[in-house]
Design an enzyme around this catalytic site. Structure first.
Site, mmCIF file in Angstrom:
data_model
loop_
_atom_site.group_PDB
_atom_site.id
_atom_site.type_symbol
_atom_site.label_atom_id
_atom_site.label_comp_id
_atom_site.label_asym_id
_atom_site.label_seq_id
_atom_site.Cartn_x
_atom_site.Cartn_y
_atom_site.Cartn_z
ATOM 1 C CG LEU A 106 -1.897 -1.100 1.447
ATOM 2 C CD1 LEU A 106 -2.561 -0.969 2.813
ATOM 3 C CD2 LEU A 106 -2.941 -1.096 0.338
ATOM 4 C CG ASP A 107 0.244 4.513 -2.699
ATOM 5 O OD1 ASP A 107 1.015 3.718 -3.262
ATOM 6 O OD2 ASP A 107 -0.628 5.161 -3.306
ATOM 7 N NE ARG A 108 5.388 8.671 2.810
ATOM 8 C CZ ARG A 108 6.416 9.473 2.483
ATOM 9 N NH1 ARG A 108 7.582 9.327 3.075
ATOM 10 N NH2 ARG A 108 6.266 10.386 1.556
ATOM 11 C CB THR A 164 -2.992 3.911 1.252
ATOM 12 O OG1 THR A 164 -2.963 4.769 0.112
ATOM 13 C CG2 THR A 164 -4.280 3.102 1.240
ATOM 14 N NE ARG A 191 -2.041 8.974 -3.490
ATOM 15 C CZ ARG A 191 -0.833 9.139 -2.958
ATOM 16 N NH1 ARG A 191 -0.075 8.090 -2.678
ATOM 17 N NH2 ARG A 191 -0.385 10.357 -2.702
#
Length: 227
Positions: free
Chosen positions: A68-70, A72, A168
């Site tokens: 996951l993105d930082r 998120t 996003r």
């Protein structure tokens, strides 16, 4: 049918902060990643702290199945051995994992529900930014309005593919960047909660070793007038 949800959390004592564990068996651990924590170390000493470094202090054999993105938060799978890593990674590679995200936006979407089908490529390196490009990788996201309050809208998002920054970038291309997104909604300022309102709230898949369907859910951690 195994299920897991936030009221059943236990804690994985992982360095600076306990990580909630929603499910654990011989092959996999499902944790709830907080926003602001990298999944794996980045470049430079300021980005050494990460979820995988923390959990490996408790169990050195754990490995990330996906990321996951930082910014998120939400559900993340960790394999406990190489055989499990190959099996669970195969589920993601063959799109056999149902994923559901929740996102808040401050702009009316063009409809109540839809499918975003836009190829994405990295357009900028620092900070990384992705967007529509004719030579980009095929990327598809289903979305639906879940709730409305004033100018806010909460969306359910189902990524069909799994590209970097897909949700996003797709919502930004739709004209509806996610509230608090530091890259795609920077001109909107910070959210009232100080974080991006994107959360991986549910996962469902057939367990490759037990043959039973595993469903995991995590409560949305950011409060708003939509709750």
């Amino acid at each position: 049918m195994p299920t897991c949800s936030s009221p059943r959390w236990s804690a994985l004592n992982a360095g600076d902060a306990d990580l909630p564990v929603l499910y654990r068996d011989r092959w996999v651990v499902v944790v709830d990643k907080p926003a602001g924590l990298l999944c794996q170390p980045g470049l430079g000493p300021a980005q050494l702290d990460s979820l995988i470094r923390r959990v490996q202090r408790c169990e050195p054999g754990l490995a990330l199945v996906h990321r996951l993105d930082r910014d998120t938060s939400g559900l993340l799978l960790l394999a406990r051995n190489p055989e499990a890593l190959a099996a669970f990674s195969g589920l993601f590679a063959h799109r056999r994992v149902r994923k559901l995200y929740v996102a808040d936006i401050c702009t009316d979407p063009p409809a109540f529900a839809g499918l975003i089908d836009l190829p994405l490529a990295r357009l900028q390196r620092h900070p990384p930014r992705y967007g529509e490009h004719p030579q980009g990788r095929a990327s598809r996201t289903r979305w639906r309005v879940a709730a409305s309050a004033g100018s806010l809208r909460r969306l359910w998002l189902q990524p069909i593919t799994g590209r970097s920054h897909q949700l996003r970038a797709h919502l930004a291309a739709l004209g509806c960047p996610i509230q608090g997104d530091p890259i795609y909604a920077a001109d909107q300022g910070r959210s009232m909660t100080g974080r991006m309102h994107l959360h991986a709230t549910a996962l469902s898949f057939l367990h490759p070793f037990t043959g039973k369907r595993l469903r995991c859910r995590s409560a949305v951690p950011f409060a708003s007038s939509l709750d």
